[in-house]
Design a protein around this motif. Structure first.
Motif, PDB file in Angstrom:
ATOM      1  N   GLU A 269      -1.477   9.058 -27.235  1.00  0.00           N
ATOM      2  CA  GLU A 269      -0.087   8.838 -27.225  1.00  0.00           C
ATOM      3  C   GLU A 269       0.458   9.010 -25.823  1.00  0.00           C
ATOM      4  N   ILE A 270      -0.174  10.049 -25.135  1.00  0.00           N
ATOM      5  CA  ILE A 270       0.122  10.234 -23.762  1.00  0.00           C
ATOM      6  C   ILE A 270      -0.446   9.046 -22.965  1.00  0.00           C
ATOM      7  N   MET A 271      -1.462   8.571 -23.138  1.00  0.00           N
ATOM      8  CA  MET A 271      -1.919   7.220 -22.423  1.00  0.00           C
ATOM      9  C   MET A 271      -0.872   6.243 -22.674  1.00  0.00           C
ATOM     10  N   THR A 272      -0.461   6.128 -23.656  1.00  0.00           N
ATOM     11  CA  THR A 272       0.693   4.804 -24.050  1.00  0.00           C
ATOM     12  C   THR A 272       1.752   5.209 -23.331  1.00  0.00           C
ATOM     13  N   LEU A 273       2.059   6.455 -23.076  1.00  0.00           N
ATOM     14  CA  LEU A 273       3.413   6.814 -22.482  1.00  0.00           C
ATOM     15  C   LEU A 273       2.848   6.569 -20.827  1.00  0.00           C
ATOM     16  N   PHE A 274       1.954   6.980 -20.307  1.00  0.00           N
ATOM     17  CA  PHE A 274       1.549   6.766 -18.999  1.00  0.00           C
ATOM     18  C   PHE A 274       1.651   5.098 -18.593  1.00  0.00           C
ATOM     19  N   ASN A 275       1.287   4.336 -19.505  1.00  0.00           N
ATOM     20  CA  ASN A 275       1.308   2.743 -19.371  1.00  0.00           C
ATOM     21  C   ASN A 275       2.600   2.439 -19.312  1.00  0.00           C
ATOM     22  N   GLU A 276       3.565   2.851 -20.236  1.00  0.00           N
ATOM     23  CA  GLU A 276       4.798   2.601 -20.256  1.00  0.00           C
ATOM     24  C   GLU A 276       5.749   3.028 -18.981  1.00  0.00           C
ATOM     25  N   ILE A 277       5.342   4.085 -18.514  1.00  0.00           N
ATOM     26  CA  ILE A 277       5.715   4.642 -17.033  1.00  0.00           C
ATOM     27  C   ILE A 277       5.037   3.600 -15.772  1.00  0.00           C
ATOM     28  N   ASN A 278       4.066   3.355 -15.902  1.00  0.00           N
ATOM     29  CA  ASN A 278       3.673   2.439 -15.058  1.00  0.00           C
ATOM     30  C   ASN A 278       4.154   1.023 -15.039  1.00  0.00           C
ATOM     31  N   GLN A 279       4.441   0.565 -16.238  1.00  0.00           N
ATOM     32  CA  GLN A 279       5.226  -0.842 -16.225  1.00  0.00           C
ATOM     33  C   GLN A 279       6.369  -0.902 -15.506  1.00  0.00           C
ATOM     34  N   THR A 280       7.000   0.379 -15.264  1.00  0.00           N
ATOM     35  CA  THR A 280       8.446   0.584 -14.756  1.00  0.00           C
ATOM     36  C   THR A 280       8.162   0.406 -13.240  1.00  0.00           C
TER      37      THR A 280
ATOM     38  N   THR B 122      -6.475   2.374 -17.956  1.00  0.00           N
ATOM     39  CA  THR B 122      -5.981   2.087 -16.245  1.00  0.00           C
ATOM     40  C   THR B 122      -6.455   0.793 -15.901  1.00  0.00           C
ATOM     41  N   GLU B 123      -5.620   0.439 -14.582  1.00  0.00           N
ATOM     42  CA  GLU B 123      -6.200  -0.775 -14.372  1.00  0.00           C
ATOM     43  C   GLU B 123      -7.478  -0.893 -13.594  1.00  0.00           C
ATOM     44  N   ARG B 124      -7.639   0.220 -12.579  1.00  0.00           N
ATOM     45  CA  ARG B 124      -8.913   0.084 -11.918  1.00  0.00           C
ATOM     46  C   ARG B 124      -9.638   1.579 -11.817  1.00  0.00           C
ATOM     47  N   ILE B 125     -10.826   1.740 -12.043  1.00  0.00           N
ATOM     48  CA  ILE B 125     -11.656   2.779 -12.227  1.00  0.00           C
ATOM     49  C   ILE B 125     -12.288   2.925 -10.785  1.00  0.00           C
ATOM     50  N   LEU B 126     -12.282   4.251 -10.263  1.00  0.00           N
ATOM     51  CA  LEU B 126     -13.122   4.704  -9.055  1.00  0.00           C
ATOM     52  C   LEU B 126     -14.271   5.704  -9.833  1.00  0.00           C
ATOM     53  N   PHE B 127     -15.406   5.244  -9.442  1.00  0.00           N
ATOM     54  CA  PHE B 127     -16.573   6.264  -9.827  1.00  0.00           C
ATOM     55  C   PHE B 127     -17.002   7.240  -8.700  1.00  0.00           C
ATOM     56  N   MET B 128     -17.008   8.440  -9.202  1.00  0.00           N
ATOM     57  CA  MET B 128     -17.525   9.316  -7.886  1.00  0.00           C
ATOM     58  C   MET B 128     -18.836  10.031  -8.203  1.00  0.00           C
ATOM     59  N   SER B 129     -19.581  10.279  -7.149  1.00  0.00           N
ATOM     60  CA  SER B 129     -20.795  10.874  -7.338  1.00  0.00           C
ATOM     61  C   SER B 129     -21.152  11.876  -6.164  1.00  0.00           C
ATOM     62  N   ASP B 130     -21.193  13.007  -5.976  1.00  0.00           N
ATOM     63  CA  ASP B 130     -21.628  13.968  -4.931  1.00  0.00           C
ATOM     64  C   ASP B 130     -20.484  13.863  -3.906  1.00  0.00           C
TER      65      ASP B 130
ATOM     66  N   GLU C  57      -2.549   0.663  -4.267  1.00  0.00           N
ATOM     67  CA  GLU C  57      -1.177  -0.293  -4.010  1.00  0.00           C
ATOM     68  C   GLU C  57      -0.409   0.395  -4.772  1.00  0.00           C
ATOM     69  N   LYS C  58       0.949   0.088  -4.295  1.00  0.00           N
ATOM     70  CA  LYS C  58       2.154   0.513  -4.932  1.00  0.00           C
ATOM     71  C   LYS C  58       2.177  -0.261  -6.348  1.00  0.00           C
ATOM     72  N   GLY C  59       2.302   0.521  -7.497  1.00  0.00           N
ATOM     73  CA  GLY C  59       2.502   0.141  -8.717  1.00  0.00           C
ATOM     74  C   GLY C  59       1.062  -0.143  -9.446  1.00  0.00           C
ATOM     75  N   GLU C  60      -0.198   0.444  -9.019  1.00  0.00           N
ATOM     76  CA  GLU C  60      -1.237   0.472  -9.511  1.00  0.00           C
ATOM     77  C   GLU C  60      -1.447   1.538 -10.425  1.00  0.00           C
TER      78      GLU C  60
ATOM     79  N   MET D 236       0.629  -1.161   0.132  1.00  0.00           N
ATOM     80  CA  MET D 236       0.114   0.069  -0.039  1.00  0.00           C
ATOM     81  C   MET D 236       0.927   1.292   0.015  1.00  0.00           C
ATOM     82  N   ILE D 237       0.545   2.155  -0.944  1.00  0.00           N
ATOM     83  CA  ILE D 237       1.313   3.348  -1.147  1.00  0.00           C
ATOM     84  C   ILE D 237       0.627   4.544  -0.435  1.00  0.00           C
ATOM     85  N   LEU D 238      -0.805   4.543  -0.881  1.00  0.00           N
ATOM     86  CA  LEU D 238      -1.501   5.698  -0.384  1.00  0.00           C
ATOM     87  C   LEU D 238      -2.947   5.237   0.233  1.00  0.00           C
ATOM     88  N   LYS D 239      -3.302   5.666   1.443  1.00  0.00           N
ATOM     89  CA  LYS D 239      -4.670   5.128   1.777  1.00  0.00           C
ATOM     90  C   LYS D 239      -5.297   6.362   2.583  1.00  0.00           C
TER      91      LYS D 239
END
Length: 252
Positions: free
Chosen positions: A182-193, A210-218, A31-34, A1-4
């Protein structure tokens, strides 16, 4: 866990009113690496959540833990150091300094950190610019690059101090579809490191990368869905269709 985040709430004072609650009792673990995205309608609180869990703004109540430290209890100087050393930020607009060339915009944070020789930082900046395809623009200013190129430079700036996590607020919102992809491809490459990425977006196509999606409302996280890592053999259209179906079911 990196952030809570635990029981996280955020309110803002409003004229002639006691306050307006923007976030309400958020429970969140990264989690770390997500690679996690946050989606929601305008005003749902997704950007406020990003700023609060990154320590850019203080919560009204609740606790944010990052990399073993409670952000709520840290002084502003300590928070500034933490953001400089362990976090990277990418916003919808590149927010680059107009009186600096593009390379200088990247190395500035590394110089301010004062933990490595400038030659080391310069070499890393050159490597990052080459990896992101903007090395030929090093001596140019912000008026001599496209929006997509400026966003690549801002990503290099976010990475210059080898952060543990990158926070992104609508990083593709001002880009055309080709540059956004192109930017999202770049982010995925960064995440893979191994770099953790938390990204706010309103775009189903972006979220589908992305790997996981959080949906927000109000001001609340009302649902979360898991897509898994974006594999080489995965089908982007199927992932995007799945996200769109989730949005429709949730009434977005």
């Amino acid at each position: 866990m990196i952030l809570k985040a635990t029981d996280l709430s955020k309110s803002f004072p409003i004229e002639n009113m006691e306050s307006q609650k923007i976030l309400s009792n958020i429970q969140l673990t990264i989690e770390k690496g997500e690679f996690v995205s946050i989606m929601g309608a305008s005003g749902s609180g997704k950007s406020t959540l990003l700023y609060t869990i990154s320590g850019m703004t203080k919560p009204t109540s609740g606790v944010v833990e990052f990399s073993g430290e409670q952000l709520n209890s840290l002084s502003e100087d300590h928070l500034t150091d933490l953001r400089l050393n362990k976090m990277g930020f990418v916003f919808q607009q590149a927010n680059l300094l107009k009186n600096f060339n593009l390379r200088d915009n990247i190395v500035l944070s590394g110089y301010l950190r004062k933990m490595e020789p400038q030659k080391t930082i310069d070499k890393r900046a050159d490597t990052l610019m080459k990896q992101t395809g903007v090395d030929h623009l090093a001596s140019k200013d912000i008026t001599q690059a496209s929006g997509g190129q400026l966003q690549r430079v801002s990503i290099c700036r976010a990475l210059i101090n080898n952060p543990e996590i990158i926070f992104c607020d609508e990083p593709t919102g001002a880009l055309n579809s080709k540059s956004a992809s192109e930017i999202m491809t770049l982010f995925n490459e960064i995440n893979q490191t191994g770099t953790t990425i938390l990204l706010v977006t309103h775009d189903a196509k972006v979220a589908s990368k992305t790997e996981r999606i959080l949906f927000m409302s109000d001001g609340e996280i009302i649902s979360e869905k898991y897509l898994g890592k974006l594999a080489v053999d995965s089908t982007p259209r199927d992932r995007e269709k799945q996200v769109s179906e989730w949005l429709e079911i949730l009434g977005f």
